[in-house]
Design a protein around this motif. Structure first.
Motif, PDB file in Angstrom:
ATOM      1  N   ASP A 182       0.950  -1.186   0.042  1.00 33.65           N
ATOM      2  CA  ASP A 182       0.197  -0.157  -0.050  1.00 33.65           C
ATOM      3  C   ASP A 182       0.818   1.291   0.033  1.00 33.65           C
ATOM      4  OD1 ASP A 182      -2.480   1.226  -0.025  1.00 33.65           O
ATOM      5  OD2 ASP A 182      -2.288   1.441   2.101  1.00 33.65           O
ATOM      6  N   LEU A 183       0.811   1.874  -1.005  1.00 34.51           N
ATOM      7  CA  LEU A 183       1.208   3.505  -1.192  1.00 34.51           C
ATOM      8  C   LEU A 183       0.396   4.490  -0.709  1.00 34.51           C
ATOM      9  CD1 LEU A 183       2.243   2.847  -4.876  1.00 34.51           C
ATOM     10  CD2 LEU A 183       4.018   2.820  -3.197  1.00 34.51           C
ATOM     11  N   ARG A 184       1.021   5.106   0.484  1.00 34.75           N
ATOM     12  CA  ARG A 184       0.069   5.969   1.477  1.00 34.75           C
ATOM     13  C   ARG A 184       0.585   7.318   1.169  1.00 34.75           C
ATOM     14  NH1 ARG A 184      -0.491   1.812   6.707  1.00 34.75           N
ATOM     15  NH2 ARG A 184      -1.508   0.352   5.275  1.00 34.75           N
ATOM     16  N   PHE A 185      -0.681   7.982   0.934  1.00 33.34           N
ATOM     17  CA  PHE A 185      -0.301   9.468   1.040  1.00 33.34           C
ATOM     18  C   PHE A 185      -1.091  10.121   2.236  1.00 33.34           C
ATOM     19  CE2 PHE A 185      -0.210   8.082  -3.237  1.00 33.34           C
ATOM     20  CZ  PHE A 185       0.871   8.789  -3.748  1.00 33.34           C
ATOM     21  N   VAL A 186      -1.123  11.775   2.417  1.00 35.66           N
ATOM     22  CA  VAL A 186      -1.637  12.407   3.261  1.00 35.66           C
ATOM     23  C   VAL A 186      -2.393  13.540   2.624  1.00 35.66           C
ATOM     24  CG1 VAL A 186      -1.443  14.070   5.124  1.00 35.66           C
ATOM     25  CG2 VAL A 186       0.224  11.900   5.209  1.00 35.66           C
ATOM     26  N   THR A 187      -3.639  14.041   3.213  1.00 36.17           N
ATOM     27  CA  THR A 187      -4.220  14.943   2.959  1.00 36.17           C
ATOM     28  C   THR A 187      -4.594  15.787   4.340  1.00 36.17           C
ATOM     29  OG1 THR A 187      -6.043  16.245   1.534  1.00 36.17           O
ATOM     30  CG2 THR A 187      -6.634  14.070   2.417  1.00 36.17           C
ATOM     31  N   VAL A 188      -4.898  16.998   4.045  1.00 37.67           N
ATOM     32  CA  VAL A 188      -5.527  17.720   5.173  1.00 37.67           C
ATOM     33  C   VAL A 188      -6.757  18.469   4.741  1.00 37.67           C
ATOM     34  CG1 VAL A 188      -5.164  19.693   6.945  1.00 37.67           C
ATOM     35  CG2 VAL A 188      -3.297  18.131   6.355  1.00 37.67           C
ATOM     36  N   VAL A 189      -7.837  18.306   5.237  1.00 34.31           N
ATOM     37  CA  VAL A 189      -9.111  18.716   4.754  1.00 34.31           C
ATOM     38  C   VAL A 189     -10.003  19.111   6.147  1.00 34.31           C
ATOM     39  CG1 VAL A 189      -9.238  17.070   2.947  1.00 34.31           C
ATOM     40  CG2 VAL A 189     -10.302  16.469   5.012  1.00 34.31           C
ATOM     41  N   PRO A 190     -10.910  20.222   5.953  1.00 34.42           N
ATOM     42  CA  PRO A 190     -11.944  20.321   6.875  1.00 34.42           C
ATOM     43  C   PRO A 190     -12.568  19.369   7.477  1.00 34.42           C
ATOM     44  CG  PRO A 190     -12.206  21.925   5.127  1.00 34.42           C
ATOM     45  CD  PRO A 190     -11.138  20.935   4.647  1.00 34.42           C
ATOM     46  N   GLN A 191     -13.197  19.285   8.816  1.00 31.68           N
ATOM     47  CA  GLN A 191     -13.688  18.057   9.273  1.00 31.68           C
ATOM     48  C   GLN A 191     -15.039  18.232   8.911  1.00 31.68           C
ATOM     49  OE1 GLN A 191     -14.248  17.076  13.689  1.00 31.68           O
ATOM     50  NE2 GLN A 191     -12.155  16.514  13.340  1.00 31.68           N
ATOM     51  N   ASP A 192     -15.466  17.912   7.587  1.00 39.53           N
ATOM     52  CA  ASP A 192     -16.531  18.007   7.219  1.00 39.53           C
ATOM     53  C   ASP A 192     -17.402  16.436   7.449  1.00 39.53           C
ATOM     54  OD1 ASP A 192     -16.381  20.521   6.000  1.00 39.53           O
ATOM     55  OD2 ASP A 192     -15.978  19.542   3.981  1.00 39.53           O
ATOM     56  N   ALA A 193     -18.750  16.381   7.059  1.00 43.52           N
ATOM     57  CA  ALA A 193     -19.418  15.166   7.416  1.00 43.52           C
ATOM     58  C   ALA A 193     -19.129  14.091   6.163  1.00 43.52           C
ATOM     59  CB  ALA A 193     -20.868  15.399   7.571  1.00 43.52           C
ATOM     60  N   PRO A 194     -18.609  12.990   6.461  1.00 41.91           N
ATOM     61  CA  PRO A 194     -18.518  12.023   5.604  1.00 41.91           C
ATOM     62  C   PRO A 194     -19.690  11.120   5.376  1.00 41.91           C
ATOM     63  CG  PRO A 194     -17.623  11.303   7.548  1.00 41.91           C
ATOM     64  CD  PRO A 194     -18.273  12.593   8.104  1.00 41.91           C
ATOM     65  N   ARG A 195     -19.536  10.259   4.333  1.00 44.63           N
ATOM     66  CA  ARG A 195     -20.733   9.261   4.164  1.00 44.63           C
ATOM     67  C   ARG A 195     -20.027   8.237   3.760  1.00 44.63           C
ATOM     68  NH1 ARG A 195     -19.979   7.691  -1.045  1.00 44.63           N
ATOM     69  NH2 ARG A 195     -19.433   8.718  -2.598  1.00 44.63           N
ATOM     70  N   VAL A 196     -21.037   7.173   3.829  1.00 47.93           N
ATOM     71  CA  VAL A 196     -20.795   5.762   4.166  1.00 47.93           C
ATOM     72  C   VAL A 196     -20.717   5.120   2.614  1.00 47.93           C
ATOM     73  CG1 VAL A 196     -21.073   3.603   4.931  1.00 47.93           C
ATOM     74  CG2 VAL A 196     -21.397   5.273   6.362  1.00 47.93           C
ATOM     75  N   SER A 197     -19.813   4.696   1.934  1.00 45.18           N
ATOM     76  CA  SER A 197     -19.938   3.803   0.828  1.00 45.18           C
ATOM     77  C   SER A 197     -20.561   2.282   0.912  1.00 45.18           C
ATOM     78  CB  SER A 197     -18.525   4.109  -0.197  1.00 45.18           C
ATOM     79  OG  SER A 197     -17.558   2.959   0.656  1.00 45.18           O
ATOM     80  N   GLU A 198     -20.490   1.691  -0.311  1.00 46.12           N
ATOM     81  CA  GLU A 198     -20.821   0.370  -0.168  1.00 46.12           C
ATOM     82  C   GLU A 198     -19.850  -0.584   0.274  1.00 46.12           C
ATOM     83  OE1 GLU A 198     -20.566  -1.126  -4.666  1.00 46.12           O
ATOM     84  OE2 GLU A 198     -22.531   0.263  -4.174  1.00 46.12           O
ATOM     85  N   GLU A 199     -18.430  -0.151   0.278  1.00 44.21           N
ATOM     86  CA  GLU A 199     -17.400  -0.931   0.664  1.00 44.21           C
ATOM     87  C   GLU A 199     -17.079  -0.602   2.320  1.00 44.21           C
ATOM     88  OE1 GLU A 199     -13.972   0.207  -1.524  1.00 44.21           O
ATOM     89  OE2 GLU A 199     -15.053   0.455  -3.268  1.00 44.21           O
ATOM     90  N   SER A 200     -17.984   0.239   2.916  1.00 45.22           N
ATOM     91  CA  SER A 200     -17.538   0.356   4.119  1.00 45.22           C
ATOM     92  C   SER A 200     -18.959   0.183   5.196  1.00 45.22           C
ATOM     93  CB  SER A 200     -16.975   1.896   4.492  1.00 45.22           C
ATOM     94  OG  SER A 200     -15.955   1.903   3.774  1.00 45.22           O
ATOM     95  N   LEU A 201     -18.931   0.090   6.364  1.00 43.09           N
ATOM     96  CA  LEU A 201     -19.855  -0.156   7.084  1.00 43.09           C
ATOM     97  C   LEU A 201     -19.972   1.132   7.845  1.00 43.09           C
ATOM     98  CD1 LEU A 201     -19.049  -3.729   8.759  1.00 43.09           C
ATOM     99  CD2 LEU A 201     -20.640  -3.170   7.176  1.00 43.09           C
ATOM    100  N   GLU A 202     -19.029   2.010   8.087  1.00 37.77           N
ATOM    101  CA  GLU A 202     -19.342   3.221   8.765  1.00 37.77           C
ATOM    102  C   GLU A 202     -18.006   4.220   8.187  1.00 37.77           C
ATOM    103  OE1 GLU A 202     -19.427   4.744  13.491  1.00 37.77           O
ATOM    104  OE2 GLU A 202     -19.860   2.710  13.047  1.00 37.77           O
ATOM    105  N   VAL A 203     -17.991   5.394   8.389  1.00 37.41           N
ATOM    106  CA  VAL A 203     -17.079   6.360   8.263  1.00 37.41           C
ATOM    107  C   VAL A 203     -17.018   7.417   9.202  1.00 37.41           C
ATOM    108  CG1 VAL A 203     -16.064   8.126   6.559  1.00 37.41           C
ATOM    109  CG2 VAL A 203     -17.017   5.917   5.886  1.00 37.41           C
ATOM    110  N   ALA A 204     -15.789   7.559   9.923  1.00 40.26           N
ATOM    111  CA  ALA A 204     -15.990   8.451  11.284  1.00 40.26           C
ATOM    112  C   ALA A 204     -14.811   9.002  11.562  1.00 40.26           C
ATOM    113  CB  ALA A 204     -16.432   7.724  12.677  1.00 40.26           C
TER     114      ALA A 204
END
Length: 140
Positions: free
Chosen positions: A92-114
């Motif tokens: 796994d090639l890993r990157f970083v991003t910095v973003v505002p703490q906006d509300a995420p949404r769950v995709s069909e690949e995930s059970l939850e996002v937080a």
């Protein structure tokens, strides 16, 4: 690099940090059954590794406008459980991003996002995740 390729292949992921760099956005991965950073396999339309990582992060979190730090945060090799089918391990090639703490949404690949405080990570998660996050937030 393709999911349909050999059983050991590259993936790309993103440590999504909030602007304070004290919180990380994690997904409760459906197949792995643990909290992980968003990421996944390359697709034919991805211009490069960073584009694949940004696309995966957008798909899995619903956040838009993700811009990655150009320097890799790390490379992680991990074996996979039987739930991943013919895939046996990811590099796994890993990157970083910095973003505002906006509300995420769950995709069909995930059970939850937080959002999680980096120093109070959820369970279960990859034991290598916390030390890598600490290094990534200091370097980026």
């Amino acid at each position: 690099m393709a999911k349909a390729g050999p059983p050991h292949h590259f993936t790309a992921s993103v440590f999504v940090l909030d602007q304070t760099r004290e919180h990380v956005l994690l997904v409760l991965h459906r197949k792995a059954a643990m909290w992980l950073q968003p990421g996944g396999h390359f697709e034919a339309g991805d211009a490069d590794v960073a584009a694949a990582a940004a696309r995966e992060a957008t798909e899995e979190t619903g956040l838009t406008g993700i811009r990655l730090h150009p320097q890799l945060a790390g490379l992680h090799h991990h074996p996979l459980a039987a739930a991943f089918g013919r895939c046996r391990s990811h590099l796994d090639l890993r990157f970083v991003t910095v973003v505002p703490q906006d509300a995420p949404r769950v995709s069909e690949e995930s059970l939850e996002v937080a959002w999680w405080p980096i120093e109070r990570m959820p369970e279960p998660t990859d034991p290598d995740l916390l030390p890598q996050l600490r290094r990534a937030r200091q370097a980026h």
